[in-house]
Motif scaffolding. Structure first.
Motif, short mmCIF file in Angstrom:
data_model
loop_
_atom_site.label_atom_id
_atom_site.label_comp_id
_atom_site.label_asym_id
_atom_site.label_seq_id
_atom_site.Cartn_x
_atom_site.Cartn_y
_atom_site.Cartn_z
N THR A 250 -55.80 -112.70 -67.25
CA THR A 250 -57.00 -111.91 -67.56
C THR A 250 -56.77 -110.97 -68.73
OG1 THR A 250 -57.63 -111.94 -65.21
CG2 THR A 250 -58.72 -110.32 -66.62
N LYS A 251 -57.75 -110.93 -69.63
CA LYS A 251 -57.79 -109.93 -70.69
C LYS A 251 -58.83 -108.88 -70.31
CE LYS A 251 -54.84 -112.06 -73.32
NZ LYS A 251 -53.48 -111.49 -73.50
N PHE A 252 -58.66 -107.69 -70.87
CA PHE A 252 -59.53 -106.57 -70.50
C PHE A 252 -60.18 -105.95 -71.73
CE2 PHE A 252 -56.21 -107.11 -67.42
CZ PHE A 252 -56.90 -107.14 -66.22
N TRP A 253 -61.45 -105.71 -71.60
CA TRP A 253 -62.19 -104.99 -72.64
C TRP A 253 -62.70 -103.69 -72.03
CZ3 TRP A 253 -65.96 -109.31 -74.81
CH2 TRP A 253 -65.18 -110.34 -75.39
N PHE A 254 -62.45 -102.58 -72.71
CA PHE A 254 -63.11 -101.33 -72.33
C PHE A 254 -64.54 -101.46 -72.88
CE2 PHE A 254 -58.91 -98.68 -72.66
CZ PHE A 254 -58.40 -99.36 -71.56
N THR A 255 -65.44 -102.01 -72.08
CA THR A 255 -66.77 -102.34 -72.58
C THR A 255 -67.65 -101.10 -72.76
OG1 THR A 255 -67.24 -102.94 -70.28
CG2 THR A 255 -66.94 -104.74 -71.84
N GLU A 256 -67.31 -100.02 -72.08
CA GLU A 256 -68.06 -98.77 -72.26
C GLU A 256 -67.15 -97.62 -71.90
OE1 GLU A 256 -72.13 -98.75 -70.78
OE2 GLU A 256 -71.95 -96.60 -70.36
N THR A 257 -66.89 -96.77 -72.87
CA THR A 257 -65.96 -95.68 -72.66
C THR A 257 -66.10 -94.67 -73.79
OG1 THR A 257 -63.61 -95.15 -72.26
CG2 THR A 257 -64.08 -96.85 -73.91
N GLY A 258 -65.51 -93.52 -73.63
CA GLY A 258 -65.57 -92.51 -74.69
C GLY A 258 -65.51 -91.10 -74.14
N GLY A 259 -65.60 -90.15 -75.02
CA GLY A 259 -65.57 -88.74 -74.64
C GLY A 259 -66.96 -88.26 -74.26
N ILE A 260 -67.10 -87.72 -73.07
CA ILE A 260 -68.40 -87.26 -72.57
C ILE A 260 -68.71 -85.88 -73.14
CG2 ILE A 260 -69.69 -86.54 -70.53
CD1 ILE A 260 -68.17 -88.67 -68.96
N VAL A 261 -69.85 -85.76 -73.79
CA VAL A 261 -70.32 -84.47 -74.30
C VAL A 261 -71.00 -83.69 -73.19
CG1 VAL A 261 -71.90 -83.35 -75.94
CG2 VAL A 261 -70.59 -85.37 -76.64
N LYS A 262 -71.83 -84.38 -72.40
CA LYS A 262 -72.57 -83.72 -71.32
C LYS A 262 -72.81 -84.74 -70.20
CE LYS A 262 -75.76 -81.23 -69.05
NZ LYS A 262 -77.13 -81.17 -69.60
N SER B 45 -70.69 -81.67 -63.88
CA SER B 45 -69.27 -81.99 -63.99
C SER B 45 -68.73 -81.75 -65.39
CB SER B 45 -69.02 -83.44 -63.59
OG SER B 45 -69.41 -83.68 -62.25
N PHE B 46 -69.57 -82.03 -66.39
CA PHE B 46 -69.15 -81.89 -67.77
C PHE B 46 -70.23 -81.14 -68.55
CE2 PHE B 46 -66.86 -85.58 -66.21
CZ PHE B 46 -65.57 -85.37 -66.69
N PRO B 47 -70.15 -79.80 -68.56
CA PRO B 47 -71.10 -79.02 -69.36
C PRO B 47 -70.99 -79.41 -70.83
CG PRO B 47 -69.82 -77.60 -67.89
CD PRO B 47 -69.17 -78.95 -67.86
N CYS B 48 -72.04 -79.19 -71.58
CA CYS B 48 -72.10 -79.64 -72.97
C CYS B 48 -70.97 -79.05 -73.81
CB CYS B 48 -73.45 -79.28 -73.57
SG CYS B 48 -73.72 -80.02 -75.18
N SER B 49 -70.15 -79.93 -74.40
CA SER B 49 -69.06 -79.49 -75.27
C SER B 49 -68.64 -80.65 -76.17
CB SER B 49 -67.86 -79.02 -74.45
OG SER B 49 -66.75 -78.78 -75.31
N THR B 50 -68.90 -80.53 -77.44
CA THR B 50 -68.46 -81.57 -78.38
C THR B 50 -66.96 -81.48 -78.63
OG1 THR B 50 -69.03 -80.15 -80.26
CG2 THR B 50 -70.72 -81.68 -79.50
#
Length: 318
Positions: free
Chosen positions: A231-243, A247-252
């Motif tokens: 099996t190969k793996f793709w991170f099909t959706e990922t990244g740094g959450i701004v808001k 759980s994650f107040p707005c912060s760039t």
């Protein structure tokens, strides 16, 4: 050049001593793409400077019966293909409210998604995802890994029956509690033949990326490899959450820092089969939205995460 010196040079080259200059980082063979739903992305100079080659777009399973949804996807795909991008088109729910979506029957999936695959294959799409984030409660498959497995069999036949070189993301999961159990049920619902055919698994590892951990990415990879070691793996959706809610107040700034973890995870697990990652997303929704992970603000201005992206891209493939 004296023979002895020549032999030393050849030996050093074979050992890889001359591949990377001192202080430089070796390029990791993971291809970085971008996910978004807005065709306007392609016109932005900052996007063009990033020189992506791969984009991802998710689409409702019954979009062929919804003219606005179909035409929006068509515009995105046509623009992407015109500019030379490879498109991953990922089937998803038609209702993203938590636990509200209706689960299609296999016959409905075969009919509706079959039309969708045929239509977009005609527009140049060569990679399809069976079902987006199948184990999350925003998707009707979240309580039915067996149905998700049945959908994969149908998608595989629809795609591979017409294009043996085309790609199918067999299973796509979020890194949350219970994902290993969901995966076990999914694989056990498949025959040995279709387990072998499930060669690409998508991972949405927002949790690991933004909570600075490796737990679920590692467990998802291990679970898949128990049933198919190739099996190969793709991170099909990922990244740094701004808001994201409370759980994650707005912060760039925090989002930019966490985006580095995505690249670290891709590098760490490349040897385990990770060979692609799609950052989500380009177009930010703004801090008044429930969820925002954009590399740009709603007005199109770049955020700090974009700077991190540009710093990291030379260390990876497109």
């Amino acid at each position: 050049m004296p023979r002895r010196l020549l032999l030393l040079v050849l030996a050093a080259a074979a050992a890889g001593l001359f591949l990377v200059p001192a202080g430089a980082q070796a390029r990791t063979a993971v291809r970085i793409g971008i996910g978004d739903q807005q065709v306007s992305m392609f016109d932005q100079p900052a996007f063009q400077r990033a020189k992506f080659k791969r984009v991802r777009y998710f689409i409702a399973w019954n979009a062929m019966d919804d003219a606005p949804a179909r035409l929006a996807a068509r515009a995105f795909v046509q623009r992407a293909r015109r500019d030379g991008f490879s498109v991953l088109l990922h089937v998803s729910s038609d209702d993203l409210r938590i636990k509200k979506a209706r689960l299609p029957s296999v016959a409905q999936y075969k009919s509706k998604v079959g039309r969708l695959v045929s239509y977009f294959r005609g527009l140049g799409v060569r990679e399809f995802g069976t079902w987006n984030e199948a184990n999350h409660a925003s998707q009707p498959t979240y309580r039915s890994p067996t149905r998700a497995a049945q959908f994969f069999r149908e998608m595989y036949r629809m795609v591979k029956g017409h294009c043996s070189s085309c790609g199918v993301v067999a299973l796509d999961v979020l890194d949350q509690t219970g994902v290993e159990r969901y995966m076990r049920s999914w694989y056990r619902s498949l025959s040995a033949t279709y387990r072998r055919r499930a060669t690409i698994v998508g991972i949405h590892n927002y949790g690991d990326v933004n909570r600075v951990r490796t737990t679920f990415t590692r467990n998802i990879i291990r679970q898949a490899h128990k049933y198919n070691g190739a099996t190969k793996f793709w991170f099909t959706e990922t990244g740094g959450i701004v808001k994201f809610g409370r759980s994650f107040p707005c912060s760039t700034s925090r989002a930019a820092s966490r985006l580095k973890n995505m690249f670290n995870l891709a590098r760490t697990y490349h040897s385990s089969g990770v060979d692609r990652a799609y950052v989500y997303n380009w177009t930010g929704a703004g801090c008044n939205a429930r969820f925002d992970a954009g590399l740009t603000a709603p007005d199109g201005s770049t955020r700090k995460g974009y700077t991190v992206l540009r710093q990291q891209l030379p260390n990876f493939l497109r």
